[in-house]
Design a protein around this motif. Sequence first.
Motif, short mmCIF file in Angstrom:
data_model
loop_
_atom_site.label_atom_id
_atom_site.label_comp_id
_atom_site.label_asym_id
_atom_site.label_seq_id
_atom_site.Cartn_x
_atom_site.Cartn_y
_atom_site.Cartn_z
N GLU A 188 4.46 68.28 -23.13
CA GLU A 188 3.26 67.74 -22.50
C GLU A 188 3.34 67.84 -20.98
O GLU A 188 2.37 68.23 -20.31
CB GLU A 188 3.08 66.28 -22.93
CG GLU A 188 1.80 65.64 -22.46
CD GLU A 188 1.68 64.21 -22.99
OE1 GLU A 188 2.37 63.34 -22.44
OE2 GLU A 188 0.92 64.00 -23.95
N GLU A 189 4.51 67.53 -20.42
CA GLU A 189 4.70 67.60 -18.96
C GLU A 189 4.62 69.03 -18.45
O GLU A 189 4.00 69.29 -17.41
CB GLU A 189 6.03 66.96 -18.58
CG GLU A 189 6.06 65.45 -18.76
CD GLU A 189 7.45 64.85 -18.62
OE1 GLU A 189 7.55 63.67 -18.27
OE2 GLU A 189 8.44 65.57 -18.87
N MET A 190 5.23 69.96 -19.18
CA MET A 190 5.15 71.37 -18.78
C MET A 190 3.70 71.85 -18.82
O MET A 190 3.25 72.61 -17.96
CB MET A 190 6.03 72.22 -19.69
CG MET A 190 7.51 72.09 -19.42
SD MET A 190 8.52 73.31 -20.29
CE MET A 190 8.50 72.67 -21.95
N SER A 191 2.97 71.40 -19.82
CA SER A 191 1.57 71.82 -19.96
C SER A 191 0.72 71.28 -18.82
O SER A 191 -0.18 71.97 -18.33
CB SER A 191 1.01 71.34 -21.31
OG SER A 191 1.71 71.92 -22.38
N ILE A 192 1.01 70.06 -18.37
CA ILE A 192 0.26 69.47 -17.25
C ILE A 192 0.52 70.27 -15.97
O ILE A 192 -0.42 70.62 -15.24
CB ILE A 192 0.65 67.99 -17.06
CG1 ILE A 192 0.04 67.15 -18.20
CG2 ILE A 192 0.16 67.46 -15.71
CD1 ILE A 192 0.52 65.71 -18.20
N LEU A 193 1.80 70.57 -15.69
CA LEU A 193 2.12 71.35 -14.50
C LEU A 193 1.49 72.73 -14.56
O LEU A 193 0.93 73.22 -13.56
CB LEU A 193 3.64 71.47 -14.34
CG LEU A 193 4.41 70.17 -14.04
CD1 LEU A 193 5.90 70.45 -14.00
CD2 LEU A 193 3.94 69.55 -12.74
N ASP A 204 -11.75 71.13 -20.26
CA ASP A 204 -10.67 71.64 -19.43
C ASP A 204 -9.33 71.14 -19.98
O ASP A 204 -9.19 69.97 -20.36
CB ASP A 204 -10.85 71.15 -17.99
CG ASP A 204 -9.80 71.71 -17.05
OD1 ASP A 204 -10.02 72.80 -16.51
OD2 ASP A 204 -8.75 71.05 -16.89
N THR A 205 -8.34 72.04 -20.02
CA THR A 205 -7.03 71.70 -20.59
C THR A 205 -6.42 70.48 -19.91
O THR A 205 -5.88 69.59 -20.57
CB THR A 205 -6.07 72.90 -20.46
OG1 THR A 205 -6.63 74.02 -21.13
CG2 THR A 205 -4.71 72.56 -21.06
N LEU A 206 -6.53 70.43 -18.59
CA LEU A 206 -5.93 69.33 -17.84
C LEU A 206 -6.60 68.01 -18.17
O LEU A 206 -5.95 66.97 -18.28
CB LEU A 206 -6.01 69.62 -16.34
CG LEU A 206 -5.03 68.91 -15.42
CD1 LEU A 206 -3.61 69.02 -15.92
CD2 LEU A 206 -5.13 69.47 -14.02
N ARG A 207 -7.92 68.05 -18.36
CA ARG A 207 -8.61 66.80 -18.71
C ARG A 207 -8.24 66.35 -20.12
O ARG A 207 -8.08 65.15 -20.36
CB ARG A 207 -10.12 67.00 -18.59
CG ARG A 207 -10.89 65.74 -18.96
CD ARG A 207 -12.24 65.67 -18.36
NE ARG A 207 -12.94 64.46 -18.73
CZ ARG A 207 -14.12 64.11 -18.25
NH1 ARG A 207 -14.72 64.88 -17.37
NH2 ARG A 207 -14.70 63.00 -18.64
N VAL A 208 -8.11 67.29 -21.03
CA VAL A 208 -7.71 66.94 -22.39
C VAL A 208 -6.33 66.29 -22.38
O VAL A 208 -6.08 65.28 -23.05
CB VAL A 208 -7.72 68.18 -23.30
CG1 VAL A 208 -7.13 67.86 -24.66
CG2 VAL A 208 -9.14 68.72 -23.46
N LYS A 237 -4.58 61.92 -22.98
CA LYS A 237 -3.42 61.46 -23.74
C LYS A 237 -2.49 60.61 -22.88
O LYS A 237 -1.76 59.77 -23.39
CB LYS A 237 -2.63 62.67 -24.27
CG LYS A 237 -3.41 63.56 -25.22
CD LYS A 237 -2.55 64.74 -25.65
CE LYS A 237 -3.31 65.68 -26.56
NZ LYS A 237 -2.47 66.85 -26.96
N VAL A 238 -2.50 60.86 -21.58
CA VAL A 238 -1.54 60.22 -20.69
C VAL A 238 -2.09 58.96 -20.03
O VAL A 238 -1.38 57.96 -19.88
CB VAL A 238 -1.10 61.22 -19.59
CG1 VAL A 238 -0.16 60.56 -18.59
CG2 VAL A 238 -0.44 62.43 -20.22
N LEU A 239 -3.36 59.01 -19.65
CA LEU A 239 -3.95 57.94 -18.86
C LEU A 239 -4.70 56.95 -19.73
O LEU A 239 -5.09 57.25 -20.85
CB LEU A 239 -4.90 58.52 -17.81
CG LEU A 239 -4.29 59.56 -16.87
CD1 LEU A 239 -5.37 60.16 -15.99
CD2 LEU A 239 -3.21 58.94 -16.01
#
Length: 716
Positions: free
Chosen positions: A266-271, A292-296, A300-302
């Motif tokens: 998940e962290e690698m995908s965010i970066l 958008d991938t980052l918003r999706v 999950k994170v926020l």
Amino acid sequence: MKIKKLVAASLLPLNILLFFLLVFSSRLVVPSWLQVIGRMHPLILHFPIVLVLLYVAWQLFASENLKSHQWYKDVTDILLLAAALSAAVTALMGLFLSREPGYDSDAIAWHKWLGASTSFVLYAFYSFRLKIERGGLFSYASALSIAVLIAIASHLGANITHGENFVLAPVTPDKKKQVAPLEDAVVYADLVQPILQAKCMGCHNSSKAKGELVMDTKELLLKGGKNGKLWDSGRADLGLMMHRIHLPEEEKEHMPPAGKPQLSIEEMSILYAWIKGGSLFDKRVIDLPEKDTLRVLATKVLKQSADEQYDFAAADEKQIQKLTNNNRIISQVAIGSPALVVNFYNKPFYDSKQLEELKPLENQVVELNLENMGVKDEDLKIISRFKNLRKLNLNFTAVTGKTLGELKNLQFLKSLSLSGTTVKSGDLTALTSLPKLKTVYLWNTSVVSKDAEYLASKNKNISFQTGFKGDTVVLKLTPPIFQNEQPIITAQPLPLELKQYVNGTTIRYTLDGKDPDSVNSPVYDKNVVLKEDVTVRAKAFKPGWISSDIIQEHFFKTTYVADSAVLVTRPDARYKGAGAKTLIDLDKSDLNAGSGKWLGYKDSNMVAVMMYNKPVEAKNVTISLLKDINGYIFPPVRAEIWGGTDEKNMALLSRIEPKQPEKTETERINISVSCDFKPTTVKCLKIVLVPIAKLPEWHGGKGSKGWIFVDEVFVN
């Protein structure tokens, strides 16, 4: 006894040497053989800590009767002597280590002096131990002072190695950054920076700048380190940081280093998504497109709006089902939540009656998406009944703004989208009284920046987003985007879905591998369908604008989807995807090797068996692969396709040796290996892929094993 005297005699010259090197440390040049000794500092620093604590405990808790024995005194002397010797050696090693690049001399000054002082105090304590230990309460206080001194020195050392407040962080949670709500979050500050702080800044901070890289501030992060800038969104592999992250963990340059906490998928995908999207520092999450991938990932994170504690009861499930149809989709914000989201589709079928029909749900609807529907000013009176509405999307509707005052009843409204409408700035003053409103989107309207500034002065809590306008500036179009969920063509032709968000843009495309141009290439419309394996190249054009860059996507055709699959050989535990299902689930991965959708092999061949319940006549197998030369991911050196009626009766259908990349091929791209053979009736197919045993001489990892990454197998 002789050894004890010899060790005791060595304390004075060791501490003199330590003091001399400490005073002149700025001029100290450490040769390579001493660097090896210096790097042993983290290995032995635990010895003086443990020995000092044992000595203090031995002194504090021993009974008077025990202290009268000679063996007690001998053990006391040995503990103190061992502590003094190990402290001196540890401090010397620490001095050698501190002269290596990456350490800020100011930041580690206190740690150096406290570490050296511990050695000096222990030497003095040992030299005058007989007098001190007869001092009663003074001896206890002295022992405790040594423990406090070494504890402070150790704490400062831990901060340098692991980051600020490393030791006390678990008991000071009030200083931890709170997770931001989704609607308030900034992409960098709330998604990216926490990852860097947790996994990178322990070695890349103002105190310990490994590789001359400091990540404490935006400016230093953009500057990069001695190996250059951290990312380049124009490159297919996105540059140095993503390259280092995706290296095999056993490689020296892999980051974070082996033994340190590794980045999650998940962290690698965010970066990856942040860099690919332009690595913007001030972009808000809610300003990203919903798909958008980052918003999706952010959802999950926020904390989401779904985390709100709603004070209304859930609607009747049967009522929701009754009101849901092809033109109006009603869904829960989250499982178990009473809050509902309503999305409208198919503009020709919209009328205000569809809003009226939602009256039974007017307490539960918190999001209403009417984008590109035929909404008129009079419909806002109906919308105002949804008193718990948080988000309202009226983009590209017929709303003129004359009746925006009707929305005054929406006391919980946070986001209002009016882009592409004919609203005027004067009509928007009616919105400034809404207590919860935070953002109003006004792209492609007549409202200009000065109007937005005036409106903001009426309510500083509201951000009026007008977008960029510049009549004298020639802008470059952003590339169109592919909106197909998966680039896979099955039995039915696949409609090609392309979009460009700038009004008046023309998208032209090609299917023959050539670059699209503004004259000869066909114009994209929604009637374009894809029937066979093909690479689509597309480009956006608009008069007065610089045409966009070209985007490219390969669409795979699959005629026969296997009913089941088995992995005969296991993939690497870090890259195991969804197991054998990865090959037949028709879920293509992106270019992120850590997305969790790839099967990775290095130490063994990939051998998989695919089975069909009924015989199929196949003549081609295409395998989807990842190529990333910098990440040691190469095409297989050999691919074999076997087929037959069952696993025990299979014959070799095709064997090929894919072309291996050259030194200049540095892009991370999706590739395919296609194996043709004469039409054969099969119920079982076996795929064998052989990874490269030794990387070529021109490669930075020459001689190492290469990886193969696989995500889909298509049979036609």
